[in-house]
Design an enzyme around this catalytic site. Structure first.
Site, mmCIF file in Angstrom:
data_model
loop_
_atom_site.group_PDB
_atom_site.id
_atom_site.type_symbol
_atom_site.label_atom_id
_atom_site.label_comp_id
_atom_site.label_asym_id
_atom_site.label_seq_id
_atom_site.Cartn_x
_atom_site.Cartn_y
_atom_site.Cartn_z
ATOM 1 N N LYS A 191 0.887 -1.142 0.004
ATOM 2 C CA LYS A 191 0.119 0.211 0.019
ATOM 3 C C LYS A 191 0.921 1.342 -0.148
ATOM 4 O O LYS A 191 1.457 1.668 0.933
ATOM 5 C CB LYS A 191 -1.043 -0.050 1.302
ATOM 6 C CG LYS A 191 -2.099 0.527 1.266
ATOM 7 C CD LYS A 191 -2.095 2.107 0.686
ATOM 8 C CE LYS A 191 -2.180 3.142 1.668
ATOM 9 N NZ LYS A 191 -1.900 4.503 1.331
ATOM 10 N N GLY A 244 6.116 4.937 8.658
ATOM 11 C CA GLY A 244 5.103 5.982 8.624
ATOM 12 C C GLY A 244 5.367 6.623 9.925
ATOM 13 O O GLY A 244 6.318 6.479 10.733
ATOM 14 N N SER A 245 4.308 7.280 10.294
ATOM 15 C CA SER A 245 4.133 8.028 11.261
ATOM 16 C C SER A 245 4.114 7.321 12.881
ATOM 17 O O SER A 245 3.404 6.207 12.616
ATOM 18 C CB SER A 245 3.063 9.353 11.465
ATOM 19 O OG SER A 245 1.964 8.610 11.373
ATOM 20 N N THR A 246 4.486 7.787 13.870
ATOM 21 C CA THR A 246 4.235 7.064 14.890
ATOM 22 C C THR A 246 2.793 6.921 15.471
ATOM 23 O O THR A 246 2.003 5.785 15.822
ATOM 24 C CB THR A 246 5.025 7.823 16.290
ATOM 25 O OG1 THR A 246 6.437 7.827 16.034
ATOM 26 C CG2 THR A 246 4.799 7.061 17.593
ATOM 27 N N VAL A 248 0.104 6.802 13.240
ATOM 28 C CA VAL A 248 -0.369 5.695 12.592
ATOM 29 C C VAL A 248 0.219 4.291 12.796
ATOM 30 O O VAL A 248 -0.579 3.404 13.055
ATOM 31 C CB VAL A 248 -0.310 5.985 11.039
ATOM 32 C CG1 VAL A 248 -0.839 4.847 10.153
ATOM 33 C CG2 VAL A 248 -0.883 7.202 10.538
ATOM 34 N N GLY A 249 1.407 4.244 13.194
ATOM 35 C CA GLY A 249 1.975 3.057 13.506
ATOM 36 C C GLY A 249 1.120 2.323 14.873
ATOM 37 O O GLY A 249 1.053 1.304 15.099
ATOM 38 N N GLU A 267 8.459 0.972 11.675
ATOM 39 C CA GLU A 267 9.702 1.954 11.579
ATOM 40 C C GLU A 267 8.848 3.404 11.376
ATOM 41 O O GLU A 267 8.268 3.666 10.587
ATOM 42 C CB GLU A 267 10.405 1.636 9.971
ATOM 43 C CG GLU A 267 11.068 0.296 10.027
ATOM 44 C CD GLU A 267 12.147 0.057 10.970
ATOM 45 O OE1 GLU A 267 12.708 1.323 11.320
ATOM 46 O OE2 GLU A 267 12.552 -0.902 11.405
ATOM 47 N N CYS A 301 13.268 10.459 7.918
ATOM 48 C CA CYS A 301 12.686 10.105 9.390
ATOM 49 C C CYS A 301 14.116 10.403 10.124
ATOM 50 O O CYS A 301 13.821 10.839 11.432
ATOM 51 C CB CYS A 301 12.356 8.871 9.413
ATOM 52 S SG CYS A 301 13.380 7.556 8.420
ATOM 53 N N GLU A 398 8.423 15.933 15.355
ATOM 54 C CA GLU A 398 8.989 15.721 14.210
ATOM 55 C C GLU A 398 8.602 16.651 13.317
ATOM 56 O O GLU A 398 7.095 16.782 13.269
ATOM 57 C CB GLU A 398 8.698 14.146 13.622
ATOM 58 C CG GLU A 398 9.367 14.021 12.412
ATOM 59 C CD GLU A 398 9.268 12.602 12.143
ATOM 60 O OE1 GLU A 398 7.939 11.947 12.245
ATOM 61 O OE2 GLU A 398 10.062 12.012 11.583
HETATM 62 P P1 NAD Z 1 1.981 8.277 7.660
HETATM 63 O O1 NAD Z 1 1.926 7.439 8.785
HETATM 64 O O2 NAD Z 1 0.791 9.175 7.478
HETATM 65 O O3 NAD Z 1 1.272 7.398 6.318
HETATM 66 C C1 NAD Z 1 2.270 6.285 6.192
HETATM 67 C C2 NAD Z 1 1.521 5.051 5.292
HETATM 68 O O4 NAD Z 1 0.327 4.654 6.303
HETATM 69 C C3 NAD Z 1 0.962 5.620 4.128
HETATM 70 O O5 NAD Z 1 0.889 4.582 2.981
HETATM 71 C C4 NAD Z 1 -0.641 5.937 4.674
HETATM 72 O O6 NAD Z 1 -1.759 5.891 3.658
HETATM 73 C C5 NAD Z 1 -0.763 4.724 5.777
HETATM 74 N N1 NAD Z 1 -1.724 4.876 6.520
HETATM 75 C C6 NAD Z 1 -2.379 6.143 7.259
HETATM 76 N N2 NAD Z 1 -3.333 5.923 8.111
HETATM 77 C C7 NAD Z 1 -3.365 4.524 8.038
HETATM 78 C C8 NAD Z 1 -4.332 3.708 8.905
HETATM 79 N N3 NAD Z 1 -5.114 4.142 9.811
HETATM 80 N N4 NAD Z 1 -3.919 2.507 8.704
HETATM 81 C C9 NAD Z 1 -3.026 1.925 8.210
HETATM 82 N N5 NAD Z 1 -2.312 2.516 7.158
HETATM 83 C C10 NAD Z 1 -2.432 3.889 7.235
HETATM 84 O O7 NAD Z 1 3.117 8.741 7.287
HETATM 85 P P2 NAD Z 1 3.689 9.730 6.239
HETATM 86 O O8 NAD Z 1 3.277 11.239 6.441
HETATM 87 O O9 NAD Z 1 3.380 8.864 4.904
HETATM 88 O O10 NAD Z 1 5.272 9.703 6.373
HETATM 89 C C11 NAD Z 1 5.919 10.239 7.273
HETATM 90 C C12 NAD Z 1 6.440 9.734 8.495
HETATM 91 O O11 NAD Z 1 7.037 8.580 8.078
HETATM 92 C C13 NAD Z 1 6.916 10.469 9.367
HETATM 93 O O12 NAD Z 1 6.839 10.405 10.781
HETATM 94 C C14 NAD Z 1 8.548 9.826 9.188
HETATM 95 O O13 NAD Z 1 9.423 9.778 10.343
HETATM 96 C C15 NAD Z 1 8.105 8.389 9.094
HETATM 97 N N6 NAD Z 1 9.193 7.618 8.324
HETATM 98 C C16 NAD Z 1 9.848 6.655 9.095
HETATM 99 C C17 NAD Z 1 10.974 6.069 8.407
HETATM 100 C C18 NAD Z 1 11.611 5.052 9.100
HETATM 101 O O14 NAD Z 1 12.544 4.181 8.719
HETATM 102 N N7 NAD Z 1 11.715 5.048 10.612
HETATM 103 C C19 NAD Z 1 11.176 6.148 7.022
HETATM 104 C C20 NAD Z 1 10.411 7.063 6.342
HETATM 105 C C21 NAD Z 1 9.470 7.849 6.910
#
Ligand code: NAD
Length: 501
Positions: A191, A244-246, A248-249, A267, A301, A398
């Site tokens: 996704k 992605g973000s903490t 959403v994690g 991550e 990140c 962040e």
């Molecule tokens: P995000 O968490 O908003 O989205 C990441 C992904 O999750 C996208 O594909 C999004 O569509 C999906 N998503 C959103 N809501 C969801 C849900 N409820 N259930 C399942 N999936 C969902 O993050 P972003 O804005 O795309 O990216 C930026 C963030 O990612 C920052 O916090 C950054 O630090 C982090 N990031 C971390 C690393 C790492 O290796 N630690 C690398 C790159 C980015």
């Protein structure tokens, strides 16, 4: 190339974008609802293409295809070296399609084209090759047991994996997740982020041309709260690997916990410190501070949004950082002179500007930048604040944009305390020529990646993962990345008549 000529060339490339539909079971297909969403060029704020909007039903179809490919298909059953051969072909195709992929990244995510050509896209080919080489090196252990038994462990592919990725490195995130999962023999549903979905679809096409069987890689474009949530809660996905973000994690983990207890790897975000010690070379320190925080417009990140400088060289380093920031060119990512392109979309652009406002309101001193650049596109000037204190929002949260917060420290202990004063723990940088400082600080900072006298030096062979709110559940890169895509099975058998018992 003159601007006008370049723009015509880009227009032509936009009209040639081929892959905008979901990729399920080896075919590009519309979403079941027929809905699409627009993906926008952050340089111009105009629509590049309409992309199929997948939802729960499309995820179901993709999971069915992946399940069939896992339970009955050839991929998990191929000898590792055969999987590796096909993956190397995939890497060849990535290299052959360097310009197309770099163009998609620049158009869809505002990434600097020349950097994509020189670093990012060759890097993703290397990532695929690294795991192609790993595919036939996945072995268990032989176990000598205490009584008349012996045993061994088998490392088996975990099954169907859900890979949810962010927008900041769309191609790199795709291969970061897919390559080890492919090497392990898994099948997958990817996704991509809705902000930059095009390169994932292009990579899926290349994977098919390379000979990766239908159903092994499926890509469902769509939004997080619909398609992403459907991956996290799916009863027939065995593992979800999320970057992605903490915030959403947490949702992903909750969904996994309340569905089929699938294994979860997260991550997440970061607030990484760069510590510059008195013995450092001023130029090198300033270069690292700038590159660490402004590379990829701060949308990394691990970016060094907190730069801690020891008091003895503080003034000199700050002066040099500001001088260098003045020469940091913000502009069209296709222009070879550009160091920094636009933020990925309007939401991110406004988010970064609002953090800059917070910094000003909270009393940090603005040394440089702090505003949008130009009238059109999501461009922001490199922004440097000093007198940043640990309690300020810009020191804690962040930002994910080109914003540097400078802080002064006196002693090594103070640097370590400040560096650890964050709920994140993804990365940290140390600039020093003193081995004792480097050793002590690298062992004292709670972060998953420490760079000494360098920064952002990622490598397919070097694992990265987070401490604290930056994530858990496995690493990316390196042989460690395979672990989350493998399941260990122990097999025990009796031994009769052995002279060694
Ligand atoms: P995000 O968490 O908003 O989205 C990441 C992904 O999750 C996208 O594909 C999004 O569509 C999906 N998503 C959103 N809501 C969801 C849900 N409820 N259930 C399942 N999936 C969902 O993050 P972003 O804005 O795309 O990216 C930026 C963030 O990612 C920052 O916090 C950054 O630090 C982090 N990031 C971390 C690393 C790492 O290796 N630690 C690398 C790159 C980015």
């Amino acid at each position: 190339m003159a601007n006008e000529e370049r723009n015509l060339e880009i227009e032509k490339k936009i009209s040639n974008i081929r892959f905008t539909k979901l990729f399920i079971n080896g075919e590009f297909t519309d979403s079941i609802s027929g809905k699409t969403f627009e993906t926008v060029d952050p340089r111009t704020e105009e629509t590049i293409a309409k992309v199929a909007e997948g939802d729960k039903e499309d995820i179901d179809l993709a999971v069915k295809a992946a399940r069939k490919a896992f339970d009955h298909g050839s991929w998990p059953r191929l000898p590792g070296c055969e999987r590796g051969k096909i993956m190397n072909k995939f890497a060849d195709l990535i290299e052959e399609n360097l310009e197309e992929l770099a163009t998609l990244e620049a158009l869809d995510a505002g990434k600097v084209y020349s950097f994509e050509i020189a670093v990012d896209i060759p890097g993703i080919a290397k990532e695929v090759r690294y795991f192609a080489g790993a595919a036939d090196k996945i072995h268990g252990r032989s176990l000598k047991l205490s009584s008349v038994f012996q045993g061994y462990t088998l490392l088996e592919p975990i099954g169907v994996v859900g890979l949810i990725i962010p927008w900041n490195f769309p191609s790199a995130m795709f291969t970061l997740k897919c390559a080890p999962a492919l090497a392990a023999g898994c099948t997958m549903v990817v996704k991509p982020a809705e902000q930059a979905p095009l390169s994932a679809l292009y990579l899926a096409h290349l994977a098919k041309v390379a000979g990766i069987p239908n159903g092994v890689i499926n890509v469902v474009t769509g939004f997080g709260h619909t398609a992403g949530a459907a991956v996290a809660s799916h009863m027939d996905i065995d593992c979800v690997s999320f970057t992605g973000s903490t915030e959403v994690g947490r949702l992903v983990m909750q969904a996994a916990a309340t569905s089929n207890l699938k294994s979860v790897s997260l991550e997440l975000g970061g607030k990484s410190p760069l510590m510059i010690f008195d013995d450092s070379n001023i130029e090198q320190a300033a270069d690292l501070a700038l590159f660490g925080s402004l590379a990829n417009k701060g949308e990394i990140c691990v970016c060094t949004s907190r730069v801690l400088i020891q008091e003895g060289i503080y003034d000199e380093v700050v002066k040099s950082i500001v001088e260098k920031a003045k020469k940091w060119v913000v502009g069209d990512p296709f222009d070879p002179a550009t160091c920094q392109g636009p933020q990925v979309d309007r939401k991110q652009f406004e988010r970064v500007l609002s953090y800059i406002d917070h910094g000003k309101r909270e009393g940090a001193s603005l040394l440089f930048g702090g505003k949008r650049c130009g009238e059109k596109g999501y461009y922001i000037t490199p922004t440097i604040f000093e007198n940043v204190t640990d309690d300020m929002i810009i020191a804690k949260e962040e930002i994910f944009g080109p914003v540097i917060g400078l802080m002064k420290f006196k002693t090594i202990e103070e640097a370590i305390t400040k560096a650890n004063k964050t709920s994140y723990g993804l990365a940290a940088g140390i600039v020093t020529n003193d081995l004792n400082i480097a050793n002590r600080v690298s062992r004292s900072v709670r972060a998953g990646m420490i760079w000494i006298n360098c920064y952002h030096n990622f490598d397919a062979g070097c694992p990265i993962g987070g401490y604290k709110l930056s994530g858990f559940g496995g690493m990316d890169h390196g042989m460690e990345a395979l672990e989350k895509y493998l399941q260990t099975k122990a097999v025990v058998t009796p031994i009769y008549n052995s002279p060694w018992l």
